[in-house]
Motif scaffolding. Sequence first.
Motif: not given
Length: 167
Positions: A112-117, A43-46, A104-106
């Motif tokens: 942590d969790v990210v979504n392109h809203y 896994p890399k980043g968020a 953001i992801c780096t």
Amino acid sequence: MKNGGLKPSKRLLDSMNQLGNQVMHSYDVLDNIQHNLEEKGIPKGAYLCSYPTFRGIYHHLVRMLERSGQSIYLMLCTIVDSKGRPMKEGAMLEGLAKRLEESICTSIRNSDVVNHYSKGQYLVLLINTTREDCAVIQKRINYKFLTDRQRTGVRYYVNSVVYEKDL
């Protein structure tokens, strides 16, 4: 969820959840099931995921708060133009959004969790963090996102995710 900027309706989200609940796998042993659940690669980043997945994780975390006492924050990152107005369209937006996603992801943890809203917005779930840490994270994202002569920026909105027991 990359959807051309269209927000999925409640009916569509309900249909997707219903379809997901109807998927039945063939009989298997736990070791094989667990192996299939594992993330492939390092896994890399968020954790970047679709909106339905993000929503499911959000629901699960809210339930966990009752027992864990963790602090979780929901952050909305919105790309803004030189006058501070949200960017919703335009030729530059796609490139800026991709750069913001990478920033953001780096800048946050793998957990942590990210979504392109939407075209110019990202949702971020910051798990087991503080309000002060959110400000540090915003600075880290800005450092990676902003360039010397860039006239656009990011506006941040942060709310605590609070478990509220039904009375």
